[in-house]
Design an enzyme around this catalytic site. Structure first.
Site, PDB file in Angstrom:
ATOM      1  N   HIS A   1       0.902  -1.080   0.105  1.00  0.00           N
ATOM      2  CA  HIS A   1       0.212  -0.085   0.104  1.00  0.00           C
ATOM      3  C   HIS A   1       0.997   1.254   0.054  1.00  0.00           C
ATOM      4  O   HIS A   1       1.958   1.263   0.619  1.00  0.00           O
ATOM      5  CB  HIS A   1      -0.801  -0.067   1.310  1.00  0.00           C
ATOM      6  CG  HIS A   1      -1.856   1.373   1.210  1.00  0.00           C
ATOM      7  ND1 HIS A   1      -3.048   1.037   0.319  1.00  0.00           N
ATOM      8  CD2 HIS A   1      -1.612   2.351   1.992  1.00  0.00           C
ATOM      9  CE1 HIS A   1      -3.632   2.369   0.881  1.00  0.00           C
ATOM     10  NE2 HIS A   1      -2.923   3.154   1.772  1.00  0.00           N
TER      11      HIS A   1
ATOM     12  N   ASP B   1     -15.843   1.060   5.955  1.00  0.00           N
ATOM     13  CA  ASP B   1     -14.889   1.845   5.478  1.00  0.00           C
ATOM     14  C   ASP B   1     -15.595   3.046   4.484  1.00  0.00           C
ATOM     15  O   ASP B   1     -15.448   4.200   4.462  1.00  0.00           O
ATOM     16  CB  ASP B   1     -13.621   1.507   4.973  1.00  0.00           C
ATOM     17  CG  ASP B   1     -12.602   2.726   4.568  1.00  0.00           C
ATOM     18  OD1 ASP B   1     -12.476   3.672   5.360  1.00  0.00           O
ATOM     19  OD2 ASP B   1     -12.421   2.774   3.346  1.00  0.00           O
TER      20      ASP B   1
ATOM     21  N   ARG C   1     -16.554  11.298   5.859  1.00  0.00           N
ATOM     22  CA  ARG C   1     -15.448  12.119   6.262  1.00  0.00           C
ATOM     23  C   ARG C   1     -14.977  13.203   5.184  1.00  0.00           C
ATOM     24  O   ARG C   1     -14.703  14.240   5.163  1.00  0.00           O
ATOM     25  CB  ARG C   1     -14.069  11.143   6.596  1.00  0.00           C
ATOM     26  CG  ARG C   1     -14.110  10.357   7.704  1.00  0.00           C
ATOM     27  CD  ARG C   1     -13.396   9.380   7.821  1.00  0.00           C
ATOM     28  NE  ARG C   1     -11.888   9.971   7.659  1.00  0.00           N
ATOM     29  CZ  ARG C   1     -10.849   9.164   7.179  1.00  0.00           C
ATOM     30  NH1 ARG C   1     -11.187   7.866   6.705  1.00  0.00           N
ATOM     31  NH2 ARG C   1      -9.842   9.627   6.953  1.00  0.00           N
TER      32      ARG C   1
ATOM     33  N   SER D   1      -8.969   3.279   8.552  1.00  0.00           N
ATOM     34  CA  SER D   1      -9.634   3.040   7.256  1.00  0.00           C
ATOM     35  C   SER D   1      -8.427   2.237   6.207  1.00  0.00           C
ATOM     36  O   SER D   1      -9.095   1.345   5.427  1.00  0.00           O
ATOM     37  CB  SER D   1      -9.666   4.456   6.622  1.00  0.00           C
ATOM     38  OG  SER D   1      -9.800   4.558   5.117  1.00  0.00           O
TER      39      SER D   1
ATOM     40  N   LYS E   1      -9.167  -2.321   5.469  1.00  0.00           N
ATOM     41  CA  LYS E   1      -9.210  -2.570   3.819  1.00  0.00           C
ATOM     42  C   LYS E   1      -8.116  -3.766   3.506  1.00  0.00           C
ATOM     43  O   LYS E   1      -8.322  -4.743   3.140  1.00  0.00           O
ATOM     44  CB  LYS E   1      -8.996  -1.702   2.827  1.00  0.00           C
ATOM     45  CG  LYS E   1     -10.570  -0.770   2.938  1.00  0.00           C
ATOM     46  CD  LYS E   1     -10.362   0.757   1.833  1.00  0.00           C
ATOM     47  CE  LYS E   1      -9.211   1.525   2.310  1.00  0.00           C
ATOM     48  NZ  LYS E   1      -9.637   2.945   2.034  1.00  0.00           N
TER      49      LYS E   1
HETATM   50  N1  URA Z   1      -6.548   6.370   2.268  1.00  0.00           N
HETATM   51  C1  URA Z   1      -7.443   5.694   2.891  1.00  0.00           C
HETATM   52  O1  URA Z   1      -7.448   4.615   2.375  1.00  0.00           O
HETATM   53  N2  URA Z   1      -8.155   6.035   3.783  1.00  0.00           N
HETATM   54  C2  URA Z   1      -8.007   7.303   4.325  1.00  0.00           C
HETATM   55  O2  URA Z   1      -8.726   7.670   5.291  1.00  0.00           O
HETATM   56  C3  URA Z   1      -6.985   8.090   3.704  1.00  0.00           C
HETATM   57  C4  URA Z   1      -6.257   7.520   2.782  1.00  0.00           C
END
Ligand code: URA
Length: 430
Positions: free
Chosen positions: A84, A163, A170, A185, A189
Site C-alpha cells: 500500500h 470504511d 469524512r 480506514s 481494507k
Molecule cells: N486512504 C484511505 O484508504 N483512507 C484514508 O482515510 C486516507 C487515505
C-alpha cells in the site's frame, strides 16, 4: 450494557474511552447502513476533535474489517502479501511491485483505489489498458491468485463496507485528516483483503497527503503499531514525495513507464529513481518473508524477463485486449523550458500533480470523468545542473489542456545558483 448510539456519541463528545465491543458494534452498524448519516457524522466530528487512542483505533479497525466479507486465501501458497502507498504524484509502484513479487514466488492480492485530487489512483492507471477489468469479485480474485499468483481489484462494497460509509462522510464533513481515522480506514481494507504481510509506503512531501517529515512519521508510527496489534506483519517505509516519482505523471503514461521498468529498457534518470524505489521496496518485502539474497532475487526476476512475463500474464488474465507493450502515447504537444541557469532546488510534485489535474487527468470531485491519455513528463530532478533553455517538462494533451498545465507549472522548478543536495528517496524504515 448493550450498545447505545446516544451513549456512544456522548462518550466521544466528552473524550471518554470507548469499549472495544462498542467500537465493533458501531462499525458493524455503520457498514450495514443501520445508522443514519447524521449520527455517524456527529461521531466523526467528535472523533476528529477528541482523537481515538491507539487501543480504540485497533477496535475500530477490527470492527471495520469485520463489517463485510474477508477474502479467504486458505489454500493459496503462502506468503500472502499486499502493498500500500499513501499516494503521491507519479506513484505507479503497484504496477511494478505486484508482478515483480509474484514472479519471486509470493501470492499478491490487492484492492486499489481511484485517484482523487493530485494523487493518482492505480485503478485509473490500469483503466487505460483496453479491456482491463478492475471489478473482480472475491471469487474471481481468489481463483486468479491461485492460478497466476496475483490479482488486483477496485474497492468493492463487499470488503470493509464500514470504511466506504465512514470515508464518504469524512470526505464531506472535513474529518479526513485525523490520524486514527486514516489508520483504521487503510488497515481495515488491508485486513479484509486477506493478506498477512503488508509493505506500506508512507509518502512525505509536497505531493503527498503528509507534507512534513513529522506528520509522515506520526502516520507511519500509528500504522505500524495498530497494524501489529491487529495481527498484521507490517513493514513501513517513509519515502520522498517532494518531487514526482519517475518521469511520468498521468494514467496511460504511467503504465508505459512501469512497463519500461519491467522490461529493463534504457531509463532516464527520473525513471531510474522510480526503478530504484521499486527494487528497494520489493527487496524489503522479500526480506520480511525470510528470503535470502533478496535483492539478487529481485534483480534476477527483472533481468531474466520473469517479472515482465508475469505482468503480461496478469494484464491478460484481467481481460486486457491489447498488450501494454503495444500501447503508445501521442507525441508531446508542448515543452516547457528553463528560463535561467543554475541548480534545481525544487521540482514540485504538488505543481506536477495540479498540472495533471488541470489537464483533466485527475478528479477534482469524485464524479469527474478523467482523460486517461494526458500527462506530464518531468525531465529534471532536484540537484540537477540546469541550463537556460533546457526542457523541463513535456506536456501530452490537446492545446487547451497543455495551456492549462503550463500555467500551473510556471513556478514548479526553483533554480538557485549554489549546488543543491537532494534529499534521499528513502527517508526512514520503521
Ligand atoms: N486512504 C484511505 O484508504 N483512507 C484514508 O482515510 C486516507 C487515505
Amino acid at each position: 450494557m448493550s450498545f447505545s448510539i446516544a451513549h456512544f456519541l456522548a462518550e466521544r463528545r466528552d473524550g471518554a474511552v470507548h469499549r472495544r465491543e462498542d467500537l465493533l458494534e458501531f462499525a458493524r452498524l455503520a457498514g450495514s447502513k443501520e445508522l443514519p448519516d447524521y449520527q455517524i457524522s456527529a461521531w466523526l466530528m467528535a472523533a476528529y476533535l477528541n482523537p481515538l487512542s491507539l487501543e480504540e483505533t485497533v477496535g475500530l479497525t477490527l470492527g471495520m474489517a469485520e463489517s463485510g466479507e474477508r477474502l479467504d486465501l486458505t489454500g493459496l501458497p503462502k506468503p500472502w502479501v499486499d502493498k500500500h502507498s499513501t499516494g503521491g504524484v507519479g506513484d505507479k509502484t503497484t504496477l511494478v511491485l505486484l508482478p515483480l513479487l509474484a514472479a519471486c514466488g509470493l501470492t499478491m492480492v490487492k484492492m486499489s483505489g481511484r485517484g482523487l485530487g493530485i494523487t493518482g489512483g492505480t485503478i485509473d492507471k490500469l483503466a487505460s489498458i483496453p479491456g482491463f477489468r478492475t471489478d473482480l469479485s472475491s471469487q474471481e480474485m481468489i481463483e486468479q491468485a491461485s492460478r497466476i499468483g496475483l490479482a488486483l481489484t477496485g474497492q468493492t462494497p463487499a470488503l470493509a463496507p464500514a470504511d466506504g460509509v465512514l470515508y464518504g462522510l469524512r470526505d464531506v464533513t472535513q474529518t479526513v485528516a485525523s490520524i486514527p481515522l486514516i489508520v483504521s480506514s487503510i488497515l481495515s481494507k488491508k485486513i479484509a483483503g486477506g493478506a498477512e504481510v503488508i509493505g506500506l509506503d508512507v509518502k512525505c512531501g509536497s505531493g503527498a497527503f503528509m507534507p512534513t517529515a513529522e506528520a509522515a512519521e506520526e502516520l507511519a508510527t500509528w500504522l505500524s503499531k495498530v497494524g501489529k496489534a491487529c495481527g498484521l506483519s507490517l513493514h513501513v517505509t517513509i519515502t520522498d514525495m517532494d518531487q514526482p516519482l519517475g518521469q511520468a505523471a498521468g494514467n496511460l503514461i504511467e503504465v508505459l513507464e512501469a512497463f519500461r521498468v519491467l522490461s529493463r529498457q534504457a531509463l532516464s534518470p527520473n525513471e531510474k529513481r522510480f526503478e530504484t524505489l521499486c527494487i528497494e521496496l520489493a527487496t524489503e518485502t522479500l526480506v520480511a518473508v525470510g528470503q535470502h539474497d533478496a535483492k539478487a532475487v529481485v534483480e534476477k526476476a527483472l533481468d531474466d524477463g520473469k517479472a515482465l512475463e508475469k505482468a503480461l500474464e496478469w494484464t491478460s488474465a484481467q481481460g486486457a485486449t491489447t498488450s501494454p507493450l503495444d500501447l503508445t502515447l501521442a507525441e508531446p504537444r508542448q515543452t516547457i523550458t528553463a528560463t535561467q541557469s543554475g541548480f534545481a532546488q525544487q521540482v514540485s510534485a504538488l505543481r506536477v500533480g495540479e498540472a495533471v489535474l488541470e489537464m483533466g487527468g485527475g478528479r477534482k470531485k469524485k464524479t469527474d470523468v478523467i482523460d486517461l491519455t494526458v500527462g506530464v513528463v518531468t525531465l529534471v530532478q532536484v540537484g540537477d545542473k540546469i541550463e537556460a533553455g533546457q526542457p523541463l517538462f513535456h506536456l501530452h494533451g490537446n492545446p487547451d489542456q497543455c495551456a492549462a498545465a503550463a500555467a500551473v507549472l510556471q513556478d514548479a522548478v526553483t533554480v538557485v545558483q549554489a549546488p543543491v543536495e537532494p534529499r534521499p528517496l528513502i527517508l526512514k524504515r520503521l
